[in-house]
Design a protein around this motif. Structure first.
Motif, PDB file in Angstrom:
ATOM      1  N   GLU A 208     -45.011 -22.764  35.608  1.00 12.44           N
ATOM      2  CA  GLU A 208     -46.193 -23.305  34.934  1.00 12.44           C
ATOM      3  C   GLU A 208     -47.161 -23.935  35.934  1.00 12.44           C
ATOM      4  OE1 GLU A 208     -44.435 -25.780  31.948  1.00 12.44           O
ATOM      5  OE2 GLU A 208     -44.286 -24.122  30.504  1.00 12.44           O
ATOM      6  N   ASP A 209     -46.632 -24.500  37.009  1.00 16.15           N
ATOM      7  CA  ASP A 209     -47.514 -25.021  38.068  1.00 16.15           C
ATOM      8  C   ASP A 209     -48.350 -23.888  38.668  1.00 16.15           C
ATOM      9  OD1 ASP A 209     -46.532 -27.570  37.761  1.00 16.15           O
ATOM     10  OD2 ASP A 209     -45.169 -27.474  39.476  1.00 16.15           O
ATOM     11  N   VAL A 210     -47.710 -22.737  38.913  1.00 17.16           N
ATOM     12  CA  VAL A 210     -48.418 -21.578  39.468  1.00 17.16           C
ATOM     13  C   VAL A 210     -49.484 -21.093  38.486  1.00 17.16           C
ATOM     14  CG1 VAL A 210     -48.172 -19.168  40.193  1.00 17.16           C
ATOM     15  CG2 VAL A 210     -46.480 -20.864  40.898  1.00 17.16           C
ATOM     16  N   PHE A 211     -49.133 -21.016  37.219  1.00 19.64           N
ATOM     17  CA  PHE A 211     -50.087 -20.538  36.216  1.00 19.64           C
ATOM     18  C   PHE A 211     -51.293 -21.466  36.106  1.00 19.64           C
ATOM     19  CE2 PHE A 211     -46.855 -17.892  33.540  1.00 19.64           C
ATOM     20  CZ  PHE A 211     -46.712 -17.053  34.615  1.00 19.64           C
ATOM     21  N   ARG A 212     -51.041 -22.789  36.126  1.00 18.76           N
ATOM     22  CA  ARG A 212     -52.158 -23.730  36.053  1.00 18.76           C
ATOM     23  C   ARG A 212     -53.063 -23.598  37.267  1.00 18.76           C
ATOM     24  NH1 ARG A 212     -48.345 -27.243  33.612  1.00 18.76           N
ATOM     25  NH2 ARG A 212     -47.680 -27.986  35.663  1.00 18.76           N
ATOM     26  N   GLN A 232     -30.527  -9.629  32.725  1.00 13.01           N
ATOM     27  CA  GLN A 232     -30.152  -8.482  31.890  1.00 13.01           C
ATOM     28  C   GLN A 232     -31.362  -7.958  31.121  1.00 13.01           C
ATOM     29  OE1 GLN A 232     -27.239  -6.833  31.831  1.00 13.01           O
ATOM     30  NE2 GLN A 232     -26.525  -8.216  33.451  1.00 13.01           N
ATOM     31  N   ALA A 233     -32.225  -8.873  30.656  1.00 14.11           N
ATOM     32  CA  ALA A 233     -33.416  -8.461  29.911  1.00 14.11           C
ATOM     33  C   ALA A 233     -34.401  -7.722  30.811  1.00 14.11           C
ATOM     34  CB  ALA A 233     -34.076  -9.692  29.281  1.00 14.11           C
ATOM     35  N   VAL A 234     -34.572  -8.201  32.050  1.00 16.40           N
ATOM     36  CA  VAL A 234     -35.445  -7.497  32.995  1.00 16.40           C
ATOM     37  C   VAL A 234     -34.917  -6.092  33.245  1.00 16.40           C
ATOM     38  CG1 VAL A 234     -36.275  -7.420  35.387  1.00 16.40           C
ATOM     39  CG2 VAL A 234     -36.320  -9.585  34.121  1.00 16.40           C
ATOM     40  N   MET A 235     -33.615  -5.963  33.480  1.00 17.99           N
ATOM     41  CA  MET A 235     -33.021  -4.657  33.767  1.00 17.99           C
ATOM     42  C   MET A 235     -33.051  -3.734  32.554  1.00 17.99           C
ATOM     43  SD  MET A 235     -29.864  -5.546  36.384  1.00 17.99           S
ATOM     44  CE  MET A 235     -29.132  -6.852  35.399  1.00 17.99           C
ATOM     45  N   ALA A 236     -33.156  -4.322  31.352  1.00 19.43           N
ATOM     46  CA  ALA A 236     -33.273  -3.513  30.142  1.00 19.43           C
ATOM     47  C   ALA A 236     -34.711  -3.089  29.869  1.00 19.43           C
ATOM     48  CB  ALA A 236     -32.733  -4.298  28.944  1.00 19.43           C
ATOM     49  N   GLY A 237     -35.651  -3.552  30.705  1.00 23.87           N
ATOM     50  CA  GLY A 237     -37.044  -3.149  30.539  1.00 23.87           C
ATOM     51  C   GLY A 237     -37.820  -3.987  29.543  1.00 23.87           C
ATOM     52  N   MET A 238     -37.325  -5.187  29.213  1.00 23.74           N
ATOM     53  CA  MET A 238     -38.031  -6.032  28.240  1.00 23.74           C
ATOM     54  C   MET A 238     -39.281  -6.680  28.816  1.00 23.74           C
ATOM     55  SD  MET A 238     -34.964  -7.973  26.180  1.00 23.74           S
ATOM     56  CE  MET A 238     -36.164  -9.043  25.361  1.00 23.74           C
ATOM     57  N   GLY A 239     -39.363  -6.788  30.141  1.00 27.45           N
ATOM     58  CA  GLY A 239     -40.522  -7.435  30.740  1.00 27.45           C
ATOM     59  C   GLY A 239     -40.234  -7.826  32.175  1.00 27.45           C
ATOM     60  N   VAL A 240     -41.081  -8.694  32.717  1.00 31.40           N
ATOM     61  CA  VAL A 240     -40.908  -9.203  34.072  1.00 31.40           C
ATOM     62  C   VAL A 240     -40.580 -10.680  33.981  1.00 31.40           C
ATOM     63  CG1 VAL A 240     -42.513  -7.499  35.001  1.00 31.40           C
ATOM     64  CG2 VAL A 240     -43.353  -9.776  34.388  1.00 31.40           C
ATOM     65  N   SER A 241     -40.147 -11.255  35.100  1.00 33.49           N
ATOM     66  CA  SER A 241     -39.786 -12.667  35.077  1.00 33.49           C
ATOM     67  C   SER A 241     -40.112 -13.329  36.399  1.00 33.49           C
ATOM     68  CB  SER A 241     -38.301 -12.839  34.746  1.00 33.49           C
ATOM     69  OG  SER A 241     -38.001 -14.211  34.507  1.00 33.49           O
ATOM     70  N   PHE A 242     -40.019 -14.651  36.394  1.00 30.27           N
ATOM     71  CA  PHE A 242     -40.229 -15.486  37.567  1.00 30.27           C
ATOM     72  C   PHE A 242     -38.923 -16.218  37.816  1.00 30.27           C
ATOM     73  CE2 PHE A 242     -41.778 -19.528  39.514  1.00 30.27           C
ATOM     74  CZ  PHE A 242     -42.461 -18.993  40.599  1.00 30.27           C
ATOM     75  N   LEU A 243     -38.241 -15.874  38.921  1.00 31.84           N
ATOM     76  CA  LEU A 243     -36.901 -16.390  39.166  1.00 31.84           C
ATOM     77  C   LEU A 243     -36.743 -16.851  40.619  1.00 31.84           C
ATOM     78  CD1 LEU A 243     -34.714 -13.674  37.370  1.00 31.84           C
ATOM     79  CD2 LEU A 243     -35.115 -16.015  36.573  1.00 31.84           C
ATOM     80  N   SER A 244     -35.748 -17.681  40.829  1.00 29.25           N
ATOM     81  CA  SER A 244     -35.365 -18.060  42.183  1.00 29.25           C
ATOM     82  C   SER A 244     -34.816 -16.845  42.910  1.00 29.25           C
ATOM     83  CB  SER A 244     -34.300 -19.159  42.133  1.00 29.25           C
ATOM     84  OG  SER A 244     -33.659 -19.285  43.386  1.00 29.25           O
TER      85      SER A 244
END
Length: 310
Positions: A208-212, A232-244
């Motif tokens: 959220e800091d990055v988005f702001r 698992q959701a990313v690998m299933a093609g549900m979307g992208v994510s922001f992770l460590s």
């Protein structure tokens, strides 16, 4: 100057020795940005500029020349104290309770295994919290000796010591179209579903800091309360994510996921070892604190270079 640490003094003296941030980083096995960050924090605590920087040329300021004398004197006294307290490096018994945010569980066990090799008699207890708010509660209730986390809490008086850089990245499927484009602005994710951690998570707060900062809002969010489920959701093609970056080593090596080339990433935060200000550490806890401050950066730097191909 109460917030000045001996780690900052070591880094300052090393930079002053060769008047080079890069050479100091090499000598201390740190990244140049980590050295720069520590020197800036030291200058902020002292309230004066200790170095003059003009391009690649570095020189000591007049206050810096005076401060160097006292820094060396303090480090000499510390060395005498370390020699006198060397028994802490040979702890043979005791109990040690370590609290972690969930993101840290991907690397802390490896460090603990190396710590146990040196201190086999120490009885370890690992308490993994779902997010940083739960970990803060454990610290407030004196249920852990030390905590490994990102941002230290603001509503609890603590002593916090940074020990390693913590990169966060955007991830998607290995055939994501952005991988063919090269570096892309954050707005390239406009039409992506974003898989996000729950409120209270340190990863969510950093995102959220990055988005702001970039005045960006994704078209849709799907909130998921664990890193494993997000992956698992990313690998299933549900979307992208922001992770460590420290949570996705296996998936990157296996080609199941890829780091998306978004400009301004990795977003760099820091890992800290934290304890309540009033807590007196046991010999076992002091030994682990010393160990992670000495070994944590080196271990994670090697991990990050491998994953990012640098």
């Amino acid at each position: 100057m109460k917030s000045v640490t001996f780690r900052q003094l070591r880094i300052f003296v090393e930079v002053a020795r060769d008047l080079s941030f890069v050479r100091a980083a090499q000598t201390l096995h740190l990244t140049p940005p980590a050295v720069t960050m520590q020197v800036k924090d030291l200058e902020a605590s002292v309230g004066m500029q200790l170095f003059h920087r003009e391009g690649r040329t570095v020189s000591l300021s007049t206050p810096g020349e005076y401060f160097l004398v006292y820094a060396k004197r303090l480090l000499g006294t510390l060395k005498e104290a370390e020699d006198a307290m060397a028994r802490f490096k040979r702890v043979e018994a005791g109990r040690l309770s370590i609290g972690l945010v969930s993101t840290a569980k991907y690397f802390v066990p490896r460090l603990l295994a190396r710590f146990r090799d040196q201190h086999p008699g120490v009885e370890l207890r690992l308490n993994v919290s779902a997010n940083r708010e739960q970990l803060v509660t454990l610290m407030a209730n004196n249920e852990v000796d030390l905590a490994i986390m990102g941002r230290p809490p603001k509503d609890l008086s603590t002593r916090s010591e940074p020990f390693a850089a913590h990169p966060l990245v955007f991830v998607g499927l290995p055939d994501h179209p952005l991988l063919k484009r090269g570096p892309a602005p954050l707005s390239a994710l406009d039409h992506e579903a974003l898989l996000v951690r729950e409120a209270g998570s340190g990863t969510r707060s950093a995102m959220e800091d990055v988005f702001r900062e970039h005045r960006f809002e994704p078209c849709s969010r799907i909130e998921i309360s664990s890193n494993e489920t997000i992956k698992q959701a990313v690998m299933a093609g549900m979307g992208v994510s922001f992770l460590s970056l420290h949570t996705i080593g296996l998936e990157l090596r296996s080609g199941l996921m890829a780091v998306l080339p978004i400009e301004g990433t990795p977003v760099m935060r820091t890992w800290n070892v934290v304890r309540p200000s009033s807590k007196v550490l046991s010999p076992a806890a002091e030994a682990f604190r010393y160990f992670i401050l000495e070994e944590g950066e080196r271990h994670l730097m090697a991990h990050d270079r491998e994953l990012l191909g640098t």
